[in-house]
Design an enzyme around this catalytic site. Structure first.
Site, PDB file in Angstrom:
ATOM      1  N   LYS A 135      29.305  45.967  39.976  1.00  0.00           N
ATOM      2  CA  LYS A 135      30.307  46.660  40.787  1.00  0.00           C
ATOM      3  C   LYS A 135      29.968  48.137  40.903  1.00  0.00           C
ATOM      4  CE  LYS A 135      33.754  43.209  39.726  1.00  0.00           C
ATOM      5  NZ  LYS A 135      34.738  42.702  38.779  1.00  0.00           N
ATOM      6  N   ASP A 170      42.278  44.421  43.179  1.00  0.00           N
ATOM      7  CA  ASP A 170      42.026  43.005  42.924  1.00  0.00           C
ATOM      8  C   ASP A 170      43.055  42.128  43.629  1.00  0.00           C
ATOM      9  OD1 ASP A 170      39.825  42.035  41.689  1.00  0.00           O
ATOM     10  OD2 ASP A 170      40.581  42.208  39.646  1.00  0.00           O
ATOM     11  N   GLN A 213      38.854  44.628  34.301  1.00  0.00           N
ATOM     12  CA  GLN A 213      37.871  43.541  34.178  1.00  0.00           C
ATOM     13  C   GLN A 213      38.336  42.537  33.126  1.00  0.00           C
ATOM     14  OE1 GLN A 213      34.897  43.124  36.109  1.00  0.00           O
ATOM     15  NE2 GLN A 213      35.056  41.125  35.162  1.00  0.00           N
TER      16      GLN A 213
END
Length: 292
Positions: A57, A124, A101
């Site tokens: 990422k 997200d 994460q």
């Protein structure tokens, strides 16, 4: 009978195209706005798979001109400490997106932490507010993996309206939002899962079949309707007797390629699209922040 091979839905190539578009957008806006977009990624502990995802990422961010604020915490960090970090990032005007994460170590309530993220920075797309917006077809940040699937289908001009779509898997990360997005595109949607009776009968009816169950080889060629569009969201790491590991999806790729019209490879299908959508969400959030 001649063997036909499915056309590949190339997520890797499309992700590269999206990166170029995002880089151009950022290059144009940065002088006007006076700063680049910012993405904060929070990681707890030293799960090697998570660390690899985070590195990917960060590399992708660098490629398009997003500043990444990587925050790494020891496994024994407390909930209260993390809560304070999120509260500070919510206020930080340099940060457009906040990503946690997962998985987290067992002592931390990851759901409660996700709820702390400001919905407009939840890149997200997992905050209840954003999921609620999806249910209501309102604008909002969308869950990256299913949004990546939709973008890939759109790129290949695959019609969804009126089609029978089957989603195998019902996670909040993929299965549920995936079904809602397909419904929004006017497909007729069935959600199947590990408790579904006679999965084969359900999947054989699918014009669009999306496997997101996390079970390697769950979907075999005889479960696929000839000419179907098959999307494999599964990413499973298998290790053979010699200790070599490889990534496989939820679908028996080689055999299904002889039945389906379109098929996503693993790796190189939905994985790169998930990261591309994360960056797309960050840039959308950046645009929102600057419009206020």
């Amino acid at each position: 009978m001649e063997t036909t091979t499915a056309k590949l839905l190339d997520g890797k190539a499309l992700a590269e195209k999206i990166y170029k578009e995002l880089a151009a957008t950022i290059a144009e806006l940065k002088p006007k706005i006076g700063r680049p977009p910012g993405l904060a990624v929070l990681m707890v502990g030293d799960n090697p798979a998570s660390a690899a995802y985070v590195r990917n990422k960060e590399k992708a961010c660098a490629k398009v001109g997003i500043t990444s604020f990587g925050k790494y915490f020891p496994t024994d960090i407390t909930f209260t400490e993390l809560e304070a970090v999120i509260a500070q990032l919510n206020q930080d005007e340099q940060v457009d997106g906040i990503l946690v994460q997962l998985p987290f170590p067992g002592h931390l309530d990851s759901i409660a932490l996700l709820h702390q993220i400001e919905p407009d920075k939840d890149v997200d797309g997992l905050h209840p507010v954003n999921l609620g917006r999806l249910v209501r077809s309102e604008t909002g940040l969308r869950s990256c993996t299913p949004a990546g699937v939709m973008r890939l289908l759109e790129e290949y001009k695959i019609p969804l309206e009126g089609k029978q779509a089957v989603v195998v898997g019902r996670s909040i990360l993929v299965g549920k939002p995936m079904a809602l997005m397909l419904l929004e595109a006017n497909a007729t949607v069935t959600i199947a899962h590990s408790r579904s009776q006679d999965l084969k009968t359900i999947t054989q009816n699918a014009d669009i079949l999306i496997a997101a169950a996390g079970l390697p080889g769950l979907i075999t060629a005889d479960m696929v309707k000839p000419g179907a569009v098959v999307v494999d969201v599964g990413i499973n790491r298998l290790t053979d007797s010699s200790g070599k590991s490889r990534l496989v999806g939820d679908i028996d790729f080689a055999a299904t390629a002889r039945v389906a019209e379109y098929l996503t490879p693993v790796p190189g299908g939905i994985g790169p699209m998930t990261v591309a959508m994360l960056l797309q969400n960050t840039v959308s959030s950046y645009l929102q922040a600057t419009n206020h």
